[in-house]
Design a protein around this motif. Structure first.
Motif, PDB file in Angstrom:
ATOM      1  N   ARG A  22       2.303   0.828 -12.964  1.00 46.53           N
ATOM      2  CA  ARG A  22       2.863   0.240 -11.732  1.00 46.53           C
ATOM      3  C   ARG A  22       1.780   0.105 -10.660  1.00 46.53           C
ATOM      4  N   VAL A  23       0.847   1.049 -10.606  1.00 55.47           N
ATOM      5  CA  VAL A  23      -0.255   0.957  -9.641  1.00 55.47           C
ATOM      6  C   VAL A  23      -1.056  -0.312  -9.912  1.00 55.47           C
ATOM      7  N   LEU A  77       0.831  -1.212   0.000  1.00 51.81           N
ATOM      8  CA  LEU A  77       0.000   0.000   0.000  1.00 51.81           C
ATOM      9  C   LEU A  77       0.866   1.263   0.000  1.00 51.81           C
ATOM     10  N   ARG A  78       1.970   1.247   0.752  1.00 56.01           N
ATOM     11  CA  ARG A  78       2.885   2.401   0.735  1.00 56.01           C
ATOM     12  C   ARG A  78       3.512   2.560  -0.642  1.00 56.01           C
ATOM     13  N   GLU A  79       3.897   1.431  -1.244  1.00 55.63           N
ATOM     14  CA  GLU A  79       4.492   1.464  -2.584  1.00 55.63           C
ATOM     15  C   GLU A  79       3.480   2.005  -3.596  1.00 55.63           C
ATOM     16  N   ARG A  80       2.247   1.546  -3.493  1.00 56.34           N
ATOM     17  CA  ARG A  80       1.188   1.982  -4.407  1.00 56.34           C
ATOM     18  C   ARG A  80       0.954   3.488  -4.295  1.00 56.34           C
ATOM     19  N   GLY A  82       3.043   5.797  -3.503  1.00 49.58           N
ATOM     20  CA  GLY A  82       4.126   6.502  -4.180  1.00 49.58           C
ATOM     21  C   GLY A  82       3.945   6.514  -5.686  1.00 49.58           C
ATOM     22  N   TYR A  83       3.518   5.379  -6.241  1.00 48.84           N
ATOM     23  CA  TYR A  83       3.280   5.312  -7.684  1.00 48.84           C
ATOM     24  C   TYR A  83       2.113   6.210  -8.091  1.00 48.84           C
ATOM     25  N   GLU A  84       1.080   6.249  -7.259  1.00 48.43           N
ATOM     26  CA  GLU A  84      -0.069   7.117  -7.557  1.00 48.43           C
ATOM     27  C   GLU A  84       0.343   8.579  -7.586  1.00 48.43           C
ATOM     28  N   ARG A  85       1.151   8.980  -6.599  1.00 47.61           N
ATOM     29  CA  ARG A  85       1.601  10.383  -6.537  1.00 47.61           C
ATOM     30  C   ARG A  85       2.374  10.773  -7.788  1.00 47.61           C
ATOM     31  N   ARG A  86       3.132   9.823  -8.322  1.00 46.16           N
ATOM     32  CA  ARG A  86       3.958  10.114  -9.500  1.00 46.16           C
ATOM     33  C   ARG A  86       3.228   9.851 -10.810  1.00 46.16           C
ATOM     34  N   GLY A  87       1.993   9.364 -10.728  1.00 47.20           N
ATOM     35  CA  GLY A  87       1.200   9.146 -11.927  1.00 47.20           C
ATOM     36  C   GLY A  87       1.596   7.920 -12.725  1.00 47.20           C
ATOM     37  N   LEU A  88       2.185   6.916 -12.083  1.00 45.59           N
ATOM     38  CA  LEU A  88       2.622   5.691 -12.764  1.00 45.59           C
ATOM     39  C   LEU A  88       1.511   4.636 -12.689  1.00 45.59           C
ATOM     40  N   GLU A  89       0.490   4.826 -13.527  1.00 44.29           N
ATOM     41  CA  GLU A  89      -0.700   3.976 -13.478  1.00 44.29           C
ATOM     42  C   GLU A  89      -0.396   2.502 -13.754  1.00 44.29           C
ATOM     43  N   VAL A 122       0.858  -3.358  -8.678  1.00 42.03           N
ATOM     44  CA  VAL A 122       0.796  -3.478  -7.218  1.00 42.03           C
ATOM     45  C   VAL A 122      -0.592  -3.943  -6.798  1.00 42.03           C
ATOM     46  N   ASP A 123      -1.647  -3.461  -7.476  1.00 42.15           N
ATOM     47  CA  ASP A 123      -3.006  -3.916  -7.174  1.00 42.15           C
ATOM     48  C   ASP A 123      -3.126  -5.432  -7.347  1.00 42.15           C
ATOM     49  N   GLU A 124      -2.479  -5.975  -8.383  1.00 45.11           N
ATOM     50  CA  GLU A 124      -2.499  -7.421  -8.595  1.00 45.11           C
ATOM     51  C   GLU A 124      -1.845  -8.144  -7.421  1.00 45.11           C
TER      52      GLU A 124
END
Length: 85
Positions: A27-28, A13-16, A18-25, A31-33
């Motif tokens: 990677r999000v 969840l912490r990793e996700r 960070g990806y959301e903040r940077r707009g890396l859909e 991580v969801d998988e």
């Protein structure tokens, strides 16, 4: 004590986030998988960020006059010298 899955889910969840903040859909989604694989079932996130559930409480100083400041300290008078006779 947290289980291995709880620890992994917290890290993912912490990793996700960070990806959301940077707009890396992409990677999000990856991580969801992994979150799903570890048994994480997200709550309904379609409502967006959750707001306050209770009304804010009044703090001690809100709406009250400013407290009086203590009087300035005065310097003590120097001792007078003994008078000679």
């Amino acid at each position: 004590m947290a289980s291995k899955n709880d620890t992994m889910i917290a890290a993912l969840l912490r990793e996700r986030e960070g990806y959301e903040r940077r707009g890396l859909e992409d990677r999000v989604r990856q991580v969801d998988e992994q979150l799903k694989h570890h048994g994480y079932a997200p709550e309904d996130d379609s409502t967006g960020p959750r707001g306050r559930t209770a009304t804010p409480q009044q703090t001690a100083q809100q709406g009250k006059p400013e407290p009086k400041k203590p009087a300035a300290k005065k310097a003590a008078a120097a001792p007078s010298a003994p008078q000679s006779e």
